[in-house]
Design a protein around this motif. Structure first.
Motif, PDB file in Angstrom:
ATOM      1  N   ALA A  13       0.846  -1.195   0.000  1.00 14.26           N
ATOM      2  CA  ALA A  13       0.000   0.000   0.000  1.00 14.26           C
ATOM      3  C   ALA A  13       0.881   1.244   0.000  1.00 14.26           C
ATOM      4  O   ALA A  13       1.884   1.303   0.718  1.00 14.26           O
ATOM      5  CB  ALA A  13      -0.903   0.000   1.224  1.00 14.26           C
ATOM      6  N   VAL A  14       0.492   2.228  -0.810  1.00 13.85           N
ATOM      7  CA  VAL A  14       1.216   3.499  -0.898  1.00 13.85           C
ATOM      8  C   VAL A  14       0.300   4.605  -0.407  1.00 13.85           C
ATOM      9  O   VAL A  14      -0.811   4.777  -0.931  1.00 13.85           O
ATOM     10  CB  VAL A  14       1.682   3.781  -2.342  1.00 13.85           C
ATOM     11  CG1 VAL A  14       2.319   5.163  -2.440  1.00 13.85           C
ATOM     12  CG2 VAL A  14       2.671   2.707  -2.798  1.00 13.85           C
ATOM     13  N   LEU A  15       0.750   5.346   0.583  1.00  9.94           N
ATOM     14  CA  LEU A  15      -0.024   6.446   1.169  1.00  9.94           C
ATOM     15  C   LEU A  15       0.612   7.771   0.768  1.00  9.94           C
ATOM     16  O   LEU A  15       1.777   8.036   1.070  1.00  9.94           O
ATOM     17  CB  LEU A  15      -0.043   6.317   2.698  1.00  9.94           C
ATOM     18  CG  LEU A  15      -0.759   7.426   3.462  1.00  9.94           C
ATOM     19  CD1 LEU A  15      -2.254   7.461   3.127  1.00  9.94           C
ATOM     20  CD2 LEU A  15      -0.563   7.244   4.970  1.00  9.94           C
ATOM     21  N   GLY A  16      -0.168   8.608   0.069  1.00 11.20           N
ATOM     22  CA  GLY A  16       0.341   9.881  -0.428  1.00 11.20           C
ATOM     23  C   GLY A  16       0.771   9.739  -1.871  1.00 11.20           C
ATOM     24  O   GLY A  16       1.685   8.974  -2.175  1.00 11.20           O
ATOM     25  N   LEU A  17       0.088  10.458  -2.773  1.00 11.70           N
ATOM     26  CA  LEU A  17       0.292  10.245  -4.199  1.00 11.70           C
ATOM     27  C   LEU A  17       0.796  11.491  -4.911  1.00 11.70           C
ATOM     28  O   LEU A  17       0.413  11.794  -6.031  1.00 11.70           O
ATOM     29  CB  LEU A  17      -1.016   9.751  -4.830  1.00 11.70           C
ATOM     30  CG  LEU A  17      -1.481   8.386  -4.291  1.00 11.70           C
ATOM     31  CD1 LEU A  17      -2.852   8.038  -4.830  1.00 11.70           C
ATOM     32  CD2 LEU A  17      -0.472   7.302  -4.625  1.00 11.70           C
ATOM     33  N   ALA A  37      -3.347   2.119  -3.400  1.00 11.52           N
ATOM     34  CA  ALA A  37      -2.906   3.460  -3.027  1.00 11.52           C
ATOM     35  C   ALA A  37      -4.037   4.274  -2.417  1.00 11.52           C
ATOM     36  O   ALA A  37      -5.223   3.996  -2.646  1.00 11.52           O
ATOM     37  CB  ALA A  37      -2.355   4.175  -4.257  1.00 11.52           C
ATOM     38  N   TRP A  38      -3.629   5.317  -1.657  1.00 13.91           N
ATOM     39  CA  TRP A  38      -4.594   6.241  -1.069  1.00 13.91           C
ATOM     40  C   TRP A  38      -3.957   7.606  -0.882  1.00 13.91           C
ATOM     41  O   TRP A  38      -2.750   7.730  -0.635  1.00 13.91           O
ATOM     42  CB  TRP A  38      -5.110   5.732   0.278  1.00 13.91           C
ATOM     43  CG  TRP A  38      -6.233   6.570   0.832  1.00 13.91           C
ATOM     44  CD1 TRP A  38      -6.188   7.432   1.881  1.00 13.91           C
ATOM     45  CD2 TRP A  38      -7.569   6.640   0.325  1.00 13.91           C
ATOM     46  NE1 TRP A  38      -7.407   8.032   2.069  1.00 13.91           N
ATOM     47  CE2 TRP A  38      -8.280   7.565   1.131  1.00 13.91           C
ATOM     48  CE3 TRP A  38      -8.236   6.002  -0.726  1.00 13.91           C
ATOM     49  CZ2 TRP A  38      -9.621   7.868   0.909  1.00 13.91           C
ATOM     50  CZ3 TRP A  38      -9.570   6.312  -0.938  1.00 13.91           C
ATOM     51  CH2 TRP A  38     -10.248   7.231  -0.128  1.00 13.91           C
ATOM     52  N   ARG A  45      -6.495  11.682  -5.823  1.00 19.35           N
ATOM     53  CA  ARG A  45      -6.946  10.300  -6.016  1.00 19.35           C
ATOM     54  C   ARG A  45      -7.475  10.098  -7.432  1.00 19.35           C
ATOM     55  O   ARG A  45      -7.196   9.088  -8.088  1.00 19.35           O
ATOM     56  CB  ARG A  45      -8.034   9.942  -4.998  1.00 19.35           C
ATOM     57  CG  ARG A  45      -7.538   9.824  -3.574  1.00 19.35           C
ATOM     58  CD  ARG A  45      -8.525   9.054  -2.709  1.00 19.35           C
ATOM     59  NE  ARG A  45      -9.861   9.636  -2.663  1.00 19.35           N
ATOM     60  CZ  ARG A  45     -10.276  10.530  -1.783  1.00 19.35           C
ATOM     61  NH1 ARG A  45      -9.430  10.990  -0.864  1.00 19.35           N
ATOM     62  NH2 ARG A  45     -11.517  10.986  -1.811  1.00 19.35           N
ATOM     63  N   ALA A  46      -8.245  11.059  -7.918  1.00 23.58           N
ATOM     64  CA  ALA A  46      -8.811  10.945  -9.262  1.00 23.58           C
ATOM     65  C   ALA A  46      -7.705  10.902 -10.314  1.00 23.58           C
ATOM     66  O   ALA A  46      -7.770  10.131 -11.280  1.00 23.58           O
ATOM     67  CB  ALA A  46      -9.765  12.109  -9.524  1.00 23.58           C
ATOM     68  N   GLN A  47      -6.670  11.731 -10.141  1.00 18.80           N
ATOM     69  CA  GLN A  47      -5.545  11.732 -11.085  1.00 18.80           C
ATOM     70  C   GLN A  47      -4.817  10.388 -11.061  1.00 18.80           C
ATOM     71  O   GLN A  47      -4.466   9.837 -12.112  1.00 18.80           O
ATOM     72  CB  GLN A  47      -4.572  12.862 -10.729  1.00 18.80           C
ATOM     73  CG  GLN A  47      -5.138  14.258 -10.973  1.00 18.80           C
ATOM     74  CD  GLN A  47      -4.221  15.343 -10.435  1.00 18.80           C
ATOM     75  OE1 GLN A  47      -3.239  15.059  -9.760  1.00 18.80           O
ATOM     76  NE2 GLN A  47      -4.561  16.594 -10.720  1.00 18.80           N
ATOM     77  N   ALA A  48      -4.609   9.852  -9.847  1.00 13.75           N
ATOM     78  CA  ALA A  48      -3.912   8.572  -9.732  1.00 13.75           C
ATOM     79  C   ALA A  48      -4.726   7.442 -10.347  1.00 13.75           C
ATOM     80  O   ALA A  48      -4.181   6.565 -11.031  1.00 13.75           O
ATOM     81  CB  ALA A  48      -3.618   8.281  -8.260  1.00 13.75           C
ATOM     82  N   GLU A  49      -6.031   7.463 -10.127  1.00 18.91           N
ATOM     83  CA  GLU A  49      -6.894   6.419 -10.678  1.00 18.91           C
ATOM     84  C   GLU A  49      -6.901   6.478 -12.202  1.00 18.91           C
ATOM     85  O   GLU A  49      -6.897   5.441 -12.875  1.00 18.91           O
ATOM     86  CB  GLU A  49      -8.312   6.573 -10.122  1.00 18.91           C
ATOM     87  CG  GLU A  49      -9.192   5.352 -10.347  1.00 18.91           C
ATOM     88  CD  GLU A  49     -10.480   5.442  -9.551  1.00 18.91           C
ATOM     89  OE1 GLU A  49     -10.995   4.382  -9.145  1.00 18.91           O
ATOM     90  OE2 GLU A  49     -10.982   6.569  -9.331  1.00 18.91           O
ATOM     91  N   ALA A  50      -6.875   7.712 -12.731  1.00 17.30           N
ATOM     92  CA  ALA A  50      -6.828   7.860 -14.185  1.00 17.30           C
ATOM     93  C   ALA A  50      -5.531   7.314 -14.770  1.00 17.30           C
ATOM     94  O   ALA A  50      -5.481   6.915 -15.935  1.00 17.30           O
ATOM     95  CB  ALA A  50      -6.985   9.342 -14.559  1.00 17.30           C
ATOM     96  N   PRO A  54      -4.902   1.462  -8.587  1.00 22.13           N
ATOM     97  CA  PRO A  54      -6.114   1.093  -7.853  1.00 22.13           C
ATOM     98  C   PRO A  54      -6.129   1.739  -6.467  1.00 22.13           C
ATOM     99  O   PRO A  54      -5.104   1.776  -5.774  1.00 22.13           O
ATOM    100  CB  PRO A  54      -6.013  -0.433  -7.752  1.00 22.13           C
ATOM    101  CG  PRO A  54      -4.580  -0.751  -7.937  1.00 22.13           C
ATOM    102  CD  PRO A  54      -4.016   0.318  -8.816  1.00 22.13           C
ATOM    103  N   LEU A  55      -7.274   2.274  -6.087  1.00 18.40           N
ATOM    104  CA  LEU A  55      -7.406   2.984  -4.819  1.00 18.40           C
ATOM    105  C   LEU A  55      -8.010   2.072  -3.755  1.00 18.40           C
ATOM    106  O   LEU A  55      -8.851   1.218  -4.045  1.00 18.40           O
ATOM    107  CB  LEU A  55      -8.283   4.220  -4.994  1.00 18.40           C
ATOM    108  CG  LEU A  55      -7.769   5.275  -5.987  1.00 18.40           C
ATOM    109  CD1 LEU A  55      -8.782   6.409  -6.120  1.00 18.40           C
ATOM    110  CD2 LEU A  55      -6.411   5.823  -5.563  1.00 18.40           C
ATOM    111  N   LEU A  56      -7.574   2.302  -2.506  1.00 14.72           N
ATOM    112  CA  LEU A  56      -8.103   1.569  -1.361  1.00 14.72           C
ATOM    113  C   LEU A  56      -8.074   2.505  -0.169  1.00 14.72           C
ATOM    114  O   LEU A  56      -7.007   3.060   0.157  1.00 14.72           O
ATOM    115  CB  LEU A  56      -7.263   0.319  -1.084  1.00 14.72           C
ATOM    116  CG  LEU A  56      -7.766  -0.629  -0.005  1.00 14.72           C
ATOM    117  CD1 LEU A  56      -9.110  -1.248  -0.407  1.00 14.72           C
ATOM    118  CD2 LEU A  56      -6.736  -1.723   0.268  1.00 14.72           C
TER     119      LEU A  56
END
Length: 468
Positions: A13-17, A37-38, A45-50, A54-56
């Motif tokens: 898990a990665v915290l902080g994107l 990630a979160w 979060r939206a940028q990372a998901e794009a 995967p978000l959790l």
């Protein structure tokens, strides 16, 4: 990119994107990990998901129902004081290892296949309160000037996992903040540098002792082959004592700009602008730092001593280091000479956001026309009163301009409000031999988003003057 080793078939898990978080996620994936990630920001979060991450939601119990082998957190996220971030608190309760990208770097950098190298790559790490960015950049500059393969990263420039895999004989130079050294589970520098210590980040480290302890980890747990330690404060003297087996142990190189250190196995000092290297009771080298434009003032002489010692510890010659000093332009916004116009020197020290750093800037120059102001700190500039005789005139900008004017008292000053007005007035009134110094002794947030933008605005205005 440096792929993370030892994570194949694990869920990390990665915290902080932000910049470092995204680079960490990419390096973990390259190493064979499954990444979730979160980030607390919905936009991030939206940028990372794009981008396919995967978000959790790691702040909730439901996010931990499936197995997570480790949590990697970005440096700016509190893991202990003033209280752990909710996601880190979840990991601590469950016994899930918490690490950061620095820890991943050290465990992966040394695991690469170097069997074909004639000379193993090395890592120089720089930490401390003040001067670590300049010292890091200066070491990197010296290595490049000497023709040594080198990369720079960490808290300056490139994130550690975004560096390229090293080549034969390469030296990687890293600036490490207390946030980074405090949590990293692996710290194995070849050379570790401690510049100095002054109070900072007290809430994050639970006080001054916790702040020093975070810096000390690089040495006590890192076990470097050489330690370069500034000994002008008690903490530095203590650290040097801890790392050496006695005063003649030359694995510790002591650095000072206050004392002559000729009674130790290895030392580098700069007094009245002259750098001296001593080894086993003999002076090995000396040089005059006073005419080096990229390193003005005693605080930069301390940086020069630390960089010199680090480069000497890996075999560079004094003459090569001295030559590189003269071609070092300095870092932007840190006592950076941006122009000399009609005999007037223009210096950008926008990084001087508090009284301590403004004091160092004011001590470095004479005949000063001082541009100061912004969001002033508690106490204003009263502590700088002993240096007011060095100021020919102050030009005051921003929110605290009138408060600073009261504290300047009889020192010539003018409330001009804006940077444009300050530069224009200083240009009109300055004479050959003057230094126009932007050292605001204040945060920038009343007029600029950060100190960099403030310094860039100053530099652009000076450049326009230079062009006429």
């Amino acid at each position: 990119m440096i792929p993370v080793q030892g994570v194949q078939n694990q869920t990390i898990a990665v915290l902080g994107l932000g910049r470092s978080g995204r680079a960490t996620a990419a390096a973990l994936r390259e190493g064979g990990a499954t990444v979730v990630a979160w980030d607390d920001s919905a936009e991030t979060r939206a940028q990372a998901e794009a981008e396919g991450l995967p978000l959790l939601d790691l702040t909730r119990d439901t996010g931990w129902r499936d197995r997570i082998d480790a949590l990697i957190t970005s440096p700016g996220i509190p893991h202990l004081y003033p209280h752990p971030h909710p996601a880190i608190a979840q990991a601590l309760r469950r016994g899930v290892p918490v690490d950061n990208d620095i820890g991943l770097f050290f465990r992966s950098f040394g695991a690469l296949d170097w069997a074909g190298f004639d000379t193993a790559p090395r890592v120089i790490c720089v930490t401390g309160s003040n001067g670590k960015s300049t010292t890091t950049a200066l070491i990197h500059h010296i290595l490049r000037a000497a023709g040594r393969p080198t990369q720079m990263g960490g808290n300056i420039g490139t994130g550690v996992l975004s560096l390229e895999p090293p080549v034969d004989g390469e030296v990687v130079v890293l600036e490490l903040s207390s946030y980074q050294t405090d949590l990293a589970r692996a710290l194995t520098p070849d050379v570790a540098v401690f510049t100095n210590l002054s109070p900072d980040h007290m809430d994050r480290h639970g006080g001054f002792g916790g702040y020093f302890a975070a810096k000390r980890r690089l040495f006590a747990e890192g076990g470097p082959d050489r330690c370069v330690i500034g000994v002008d404060e008690d903490e530095g003297r203590y650290l040097a004592n801890q790392m050496g087996q006695g005063p003649q142990d030359d694995r510790v190189i002591r650095v000072s700009v206050e004392d002559k250190l000729d009674g130790f196995g290895w030392s580098v000092s700069a007094r009245k602008g002259y750098l001296s290297e001593w080894r086993k009771g003999r002076q090995i080298a000396s040089m005059d730092l006073r005419g080096i434009r990229g390193l003005p003032g005693a605080h930069n002489h301390q940086n020069a001593c630390a960089a010199y010692a680090a480069c000497r510890s890996i075999g560079l010659a004094p003459r090569d280091i001295e030559a590189a000093f003269h071609s070092f332009a300095g870092l932007p916004h840190r006592s950076q000479t941006v122009a000399e116009i009609n005999g007037v020197r223009w210096v950008n020290d926008s990084k001087a956001t508090n009284v301590d750093s403004a004091e160092k800037a004011l001590m470095a120059f004479e005949n000063i026309r001082w541009i100061a102001g912004g969001m002033g700190k508690e106490g204003g500039i009263a502590a700088l009163a002993p240096l007011f005789p060095r100021i020919r005139k102050a030009y005051l900008i921003g929110h605290s301009a009138r408060d600073f004017a009261l504290q300047l008292s009889d020192t010539p000053h003018e409330v001009v409000e804006t940077m444009e007005a300050a530069v224009a007035r200083a240009s009109a009134e300055s004479e050959p031999g003057d230094t126009v110094l932007l050292a605001p002794a204040s945060a920038s947030f009343d007029q600029y988003p950060n100190f960099e933008k403030r310094g860039e605005h100053f530099t652009a205005l000076v450049e326009a003057l230079r062009r006429g």
